[in-house]
Design an enzyme around this catalytic site. Structure first.
Site, mmCIF file in Angstrom:
data_model
loop_
_atom_site.group_PDB
_atom_site.id
_atom_site.type_symbol
_atom_site.label_atom_id
_atom_site.label_comp_id
_atom_site.label_asym_id
_atom_site.label_seq_id
_atom_site.Cartn_x
_atom_site.Cartn_y
_atom_site.Cartn_z
ATOM 1 N N GLY A 60 -13.067 67.259 -2.514
ATOM 2 C CA GLY A 60 -13.397 68.652 -2.821
ATOM 3 C C GLY A 60 -14.834 68.980 -2.474
ATOM 4 O O GLY A 60 -15.503 69.723 -3.192
ATOM 5 N N THR A 78 -9.026 70.715 1.380
ATOM 6 C CA THR A 78 -7.798 71.227 1.977
ATOM 7 C C THR A 78 -8.063 72.356 2.964
ATOM 8 O O THR A 78 -7.193 72.701 3.749
ATOM 9 C CB THR A 78 -6.837 71.746 0.891
ATOM 10 N N SER A 123 -16.054 65.657 -14.842
ATOM 11 C CA SER A 123 -15.455 66.217 -16.042
ATOM 12 C C SER A 123 -16.026 67.630 -16.241
ATOM 13 O O SER A 123 -16.371 68.298 -15.267
ATOM 14 C CB SER A 123 -15.754 65.311 -17.237
ATOM 15 N N ARG A 181 -17.236 72.953 -0.704
ATOM 16 C CA ARG A 181 -17.840 74.133 -1.310
ATOM 17 C C ARG A 181 -18.396 73.770 -2.689
ATOM 18 O O ARG A 181 -18.140 72.696 -3.221
ATOM 19 C CB ARG A 181 -16.819 75.267 -1.443
ATOM 20 N N TYR A 218 -6.740 73.169 -17.846
ATOM 21 C CA TYR A 218 -8.013 72.640 -17.346
ATOM 22 C C TYR A 218 -8.665 71.715 -18.375
ATOM 23 O O TYR A 218 -9.111 70.608 -18.046
ATOM 24 C CB TYR A 218 -8.943 73.805 -17.008
ATOM 25 N N SER A 219 -8.731 72.161 -19.629
ATOM 26 C CA SER A 219 -9.355 71.343 -20.674
ATOM 27 C C SER A 219 -8.624 70.019 -20.850
ATOM 28 O O SER A 219 -9.248 68.969 -21.029
ATOM 29 C CB SER A 219 -9.383 72.115 -21.996
ATOM 30 N N LYS A 223 -9.617 67.617 -18.008
ATOM 31 C CA LYS A 223 -10.969 67.085 -18.113
ATOM 32 C C LYS A 223 -11.085 66.077 -19.255
ATOM 33 O O LYS A 223 -11.809 65.078 -19.149
ATOM 34 C CB LYS A 223 -11.976 68.225 -18.271
#
Length: 252
Positions: free
Chosen positions: A12, A37, A149, A15, A162-163, A166
């Site tokens: 990733g 990607t 994280s 950016r 999301y939480s 992480k």
């Protein structure tokens, strides 16, 4: 670990924070590879690095695909004759309230939102971490695995998915640290707070001000401050099994 000459793969990395990590480490003398990607962003990163007088190797890969992750590591190891560090940075958000009642109707977080985020943020880190550890163990020279994280790992409204991912990264960091130390592989995670990137710049002004008011230091982090923390983890050979928080004192 010595940064200069080291072989570092960043997922990733085309950016946001990943891009900053890649450019800063390349400037410091590391041999950097980046996957993402979006091929257009990868091409822009390659050109930006070239104009900056450094080289960054890029490869298109979806970290949620086991076959593509294996291919990514095959090509990286072939290109650099090994791997010294992985920065598992790739991640996405698909925010929605778990349950929301509006105009008498009850809406729920779509299962697709859950699956998409878990696939990239958790399964993707697992797949990349596993491939990195395998290659490092085969080399017999150790290495470092750093996952990204978030301050929101403790739970943020609208981010059940999301939480959860992480928090999962934090747990995997501890497990891997216990299992991989015998092979000379260090494992850690970096948990940023809110960072001033192109993504947060798109927030409404009132939302951004509200967030900044919650942060004891009164501002979002600058990308270079998070990048500095990553370099500390990579360079300090006694950082292991821990999540390093860089959040300006914010507690969710």
């Amino acid at each position: 670990m010595r940064i200069e000459g080291s072989r570092i793969l960043i997922t990733g990395g085309a950016r946001g924070l990943g891009r900053r990590f890649a450019l800063d480490l390349a400037r410091a003398g590391a041999r950097v590879g980046v996957c993402a990607t979006n091929e257009e962003r990868l091409a822009r990163l390659t050109e930006e690095a070239r104009q900056d007088g450094v080289e960054i190797w890029t490869h298109r890969a979806d970290v949620a695909s086991e076959a593509e992750v294996q291919g990514l590591f095959d090509r990286f190891v072939e290109r650099f004759e090994g791997i010294d560090a992985l920065v598992a940075n790739a991640g996405i958000t698909r925010d929605a309230l778990f349950v929301k009642k509006k105009d008498g109707a009850v809406q729920t977080m779509p299962t697709a939102y859950w699956n998409e985020v878990v696939d990239v943020n958790l399964t993707g880190v697992f797949l990349c971490g596993r491939e990195a550890a395998k290659r490092m163990a085969e080399q017999g020279t150790g290495g470092v695995i750093v996952s990204i994280s978030s301050v929101n790992r403790s739970g943020a409204i609208g981010q059940t998915n999301y939480s959860a991912t992480k928090a999962g990264i934090d747990a995997m960091t501890v497990v891997w640290a216990k299992e991989l130390a015998r092979y000379g592989i260090r494992v850690a995670a970096l948990a940023p707070g809110y960072v001033a990137t192109d993504m947060t710049a798109q927030m409404r002004e009132d939302v951004r001000r509200k967030i900044e008011a919650m942060i004891p230091l009164g501002r979002m982090a600058r990308p270079e401050e998070i990048s500095h923390a990553l370099r500390f983890i990579l360079e300090n050979d006694y950082v292991h099994g821990r999540v390093i928080e860089v959040d300006g004192g914010l507690r969710i």
